[in-house]
Every structure is written in C-alpha cells, then in structure tokens.
Design an enzyme around this catalytic site. Structure first.
Site, PDB file in Angstrom:
ATOM      1  N   THR A  31       5.286  -0.674  -6.423  1.00  0.00           N
ATOM      2  CA  THR A  31       5.512   0.740  -6.713  1.00  0.00           C
ATOM      3  C   THR A  31       4.969   1.106  -8.088  1.00  0.00           C
ATOM      4  OG1 THR A  31       7.301   2.267  -7.273  1.00  0.00           O
ATOM      5  CG2 THR A  31       7.830  -0.032  -7.450  1.00  0.00           C
ATOM      6  N   ASP A  32       4.689   2.389  -8.291  1.00  0.00           N
ATOM      7  CA  ASP A  32       4.276   2.855  -9.620  1.00  0.00           C
ATOM      8  C   ASP A  32       5.454   2.871 -10.593  1.00  0.00           C
ATOM      9  OD1 ASP A  32       5.693   5.018  -8.552  1.00  0.00           O
ATOM     10  OD2 ASP A  32       4.160   6.516  -9.017  1.00  0.00           O
ATOM     11  N   GLU A  33       6.679   2.706 -10.067  1.00  0.00           N
ATOM     12  CA  GLU A  33       7.859   2.775 -10.948  1.00  0.00           C
ATOM     13  C   GLU A  33       7.891   1.617 -11.949  1.00  0.00           C
ATOM     14  OE1 GLU A  33      11.544   3.926  -9.114  1.00  0.00           O
ATOM     15  OE2 GLU A  33      10.495   4.785  -7.396  1.00  0.00           O
ATOM     16  N   TYR A  84      15.997  -1.363  -9.829  1.00  0.00           N
ATOM     17  CA  TYR A  84      15.000  -1.449  -8.743  1.00  0.00           C
ATOM     18  C   TYR A  84      13.614  -1.732  -9.299  1.00  0.00           C
ATOM     19  CZ  TYR A  84      11.429   0.283  -5.519  1.00  0.00           C
ATOM     20  OH  TYR A  84      10.285   0.400  -4.753  1.00  0.00           O
ATOM     21  N   LYS A  98      11.116  -5.037  -8.966  1.00  0.00           N
ATOM     22  CA  LYS A  98       9.760  -4.973  -8.402  1.00  0.00           C
ATOM     23  C   LYS A  98       8.747  -5.488  -9.429  1.00  0.00           C
ATOM     24  CE  LYS A  98       8.491  -3.640  -4.962  1.00  0.00           C
ATOM     25  NZ  LYS A  98       8.330  -4.293  -3.620  1.00  0.00           N
TER      26      LYS A  98
END
Ligand code: NAD
Length: 345
Positions: free
Chosen positions: A130-132, A155, A159
């Site tokens: 993810t870009d998060e 989260y 990741k």
C-alpha cells in the site's frame, strides 16, 4: 501461468483471481477465510477448469510447504493481509501476526520451493502493498518509489515491515521478488466496513454518514479492476527486485468523494431528501494521514499500464453494483464489528 494468489477471497484478491482466470491463467486461491473474506466474490470462476481453492493460513508453515509441493506454482501474488486501519488501532497483534510473520512464512515456503526448482529463473514472488507505508503528504508532492518509508498506523507499519522482508529475501537469497504499492481501491465486493461501502449502505438505510474529522483528508482512488490489471502486468513484465507505485491519478478529499456518492444515489435511488443531509462529522481517527497521492509514472513508462476508469465512472459502477447486490452486503453486515465505530484510542 499457474499463479498462487493469497487472500483471493478478499476484495482486491478476488478481483485478481477473476482477472487472472479471464486472461487464461490457472489460479490456486489460498485464503484463511477471515471475517473479511467471502467466497461469493469468486463464485463466477469457482467451477472453471484451472481454479483451485485452498483454505489455509499463511502463518502455517507446514501447510504452505504442502501447497507449494502439491500445486507447483509459477508465481505467487501475495495479497493476504489484515487490511483495516481502524481494526489495527484496536488490535495490532493480528496485523503483526499475519502481515509480518505470515509474510515471513510465505517467503520461506516460496524460497524452499524455488531452491528445489533449481532457482527457476522465471519464478516470481510479487508482494502487494500500500502507499500508506510512505506516511502522509502535505498539500504538494507525490509518493514515488524512492519516497522514504514513514508509516503512521499499526496497519501501515505492519505492511512496511512486510515490504522490507520481501526486499531482503530478494537481496539476500536472490528470490525473484517484485513489490507494488498502491493507493486506495474501491469497487464491487468492497467489504462493508470501508469508507465507500459505508457511505452507500448508510445512505440507503437513512443512517448518518460518518465523516472522520473535517473530511479534508485526501486519497488517490483507483478502481479495483484497474489494480488487478496492474498487478498482473507487474507480475508478467516487471523487473525483478523493482518496486512499482500504482495509483488512480484521481485525488479527492473525503468530503468531496462522499458528496459525489450522495449525488449518484440521488439520481439512481431518489429519496425524500438529498442524501447529503445524512453527512455527520465524527471524531477523527488517531494518526489519520492527511494526504496520499501516487506518482505512477514508472509503471506507465516501463510497463505501459495506466488506469482505464475515471473516478466518476468508477463510482457510478460501484453504486450501481451495491444497488444490485443487496444479498451480498447484507450477509456481511452481520459480521463482528461491521457497522460499529472502531479504532478510537
Ligand atoms: P481484504 O481484507 O479485503 O482481504 C484480505 C484477504 O486476506 C481476506 O480474504 C482474508 O481472509 C485473507 N487473509 C487474512 N489473513 C490471512 C491469513 N493469515 N492467511 C491467509 N489468508 C488471510 O483486503 P484487500 O483490501 O483486498 O487488500 C488486499 C491486499 O492489498 C492487502 O495486502 C492490502 O494491504 C493491499 N492493499 C489494499 C488497498 C486497499 O485500498 N484496499 C490498497 C493498497 C494495497
């Protein structure tokens, strides 16, 4: 190819399974069937030749070894994860277990299998992220593949950790890895605890539509089927060891996104009052990132992928899908935690 897809009963994984089968690949769908899974998502392909389902947990090393031996996949597309930021605030342990430890076990199972196949050059391990992991942007700028990692939620931290493991298995052991970091997805089969389904379903039930904080947070939205196509493109054409950012080039503030959905519902399912009247501002999510936006020029220039669905068109298709598939989401709304405010400290 025969592709081992992990998390193929989830939102994005099921889109990948459907798209891979449509492209003529064989699929082994490995999924533990957690609260977020739904086998109906892959009902259209379940009876087709070349599709196999394995109920398995990526934390279970012995079962992973058995699955690699039984099915001899040509590639792994790894999507299995705990994926809901609010749940990660309430219970980070499950995120560490599955996203970090589970990815470690999957890497080790893949490495042992690849060694048995004499370091097969065409084997690929593609990790979906993810870009998060990049944290939060200010008003300007875009995430590139060189942006430093700065995750802010349990989260995104889990990741980020899994991304680092994948990179290390490539650098240290030579496992042919690929990595992609994608922006927020939306579309059919999106689990009813995520923002866009919550907006649609609360509106249809005449319930308040919750907006975290002032609704100013910006996300770059990508239609899920475009993401599935991008993942299969990276898997087949990507350079080993490289990472690819995937985005929709469709930034929107949460409040504007919600208003777009409300006006689509006003058109498709008119009610007594405009749905916007249901918008209710609620206490913000702790550590809520202000803005995500992706520079997707690498995947466009090197691999020729770009999004095919605009935000306006994708939202229209999504609202139509939820209106036409009430049985699907009603069954999932009964699951634990769905419909409750989660993730308050
Ligand atoms: P999801 O929660 O809808 O699906 C996750 C799937 O993984 C479920 O089917 C679940 O049963 C399975 N799973 C969970 N733990 C497992 C375990 N221990 N063993 C085996 N299977 C397990 O998630 P999603 O939104 O489809 O996201 C898929 C992947 O894409 C995730 O890795 C996520 O981090 C990444 N991603 C998501 C988005 C997004 O906007 N949703 C954006 C970028 C990247």
């Amino acid at each position: 190819m025969k592709i081992l897809v992990t998390g193929g009963a989830g939102f994005i994984g099921s889109a990948v399974v459907r798209r891979a089968m449509a492209q003529g690949h064989e699929v082994v769908n490995l999924d533990a069937l957690t609260y977020a899974a739904c086998l109906d998502n892959v009902a259209d392909v379940a009876a087709l030749h070349g599709y196999i389902f394995e109920k398995a947990d990526i934390r279970d090393a012995a079962t992973l070894a058995r699955i690699f031996a039984d099915h001899a996949p040509d590639a792994v597309l790894h999507l299995a994860a705990e994926s809901h930021v609010d749940r990660s605030i309430d219970g980070p342990g499950a995120f560490i277990d599955t996203n970090v430890t589970g990815t470690y076990h999957l890497l080790e199972a893949a490495r042992a299998y690849w060694l048995r196949k004499d370091r097969c050059e065409t084997f690929r391990f593609h990790h979906v992220s993810t870009d998060e992991v990049f944290g939060s942007l200010g008003a300007e700028g875009l995430f590139t593949e060189e942006t430093a990692y700065a995750p802010n939620s349990p989260y995104s931290a889990s990741k980020a950790a899994s991304d680092h493991l994948v990179r290390a298995w490539g650098e240290t052991y030579g496992l042919p890895v690929l990595l992609s970091n994608c922006s927020n997805n939306y579309g059919p089969y999106h689990f009813p605890e995520k923002l866009i389904p919550v907006v649609i379903l609360n509106a249809l039930a005449s319930k308040p539509i919750p907006i975290y904080g002032a609704g100013e947070n910006v996300r770059d939205w990508l239609y899920v089927e475009d993401h599935a196509e991008a993942l299969l493109t990276v898997l087949q054409k990507g350079t080993v060891g490289r990472s690819y950012n995937i985005g929709g080039n469709a930034e929107a503030r949460n409040i504007d996104l919600v208003r777009m959905i409300c006006s689509l519902l006003d058109e498709m399912r008119p009610a007594e009052h405009p749905y916007e009247k249901l918008i209710t501002y609620v206490e913000d999510r702790p550590g809520h990132d202000a803005r995500y936006a992706i520079d997707a020029s690498r995947i466009r220039d090197e691999l020729g992928w770009q999004p095919s669905v605009t935000l306006a068109e994708g939202l229209r298709r999504t609202v139509r899908w939820y209106l036409d598939n009430t049985e699907w989401w009603q069954a999932l709304q009964a699951r634990d935690g769905v419909g409750q405010r989660l993730g308050r400290v």
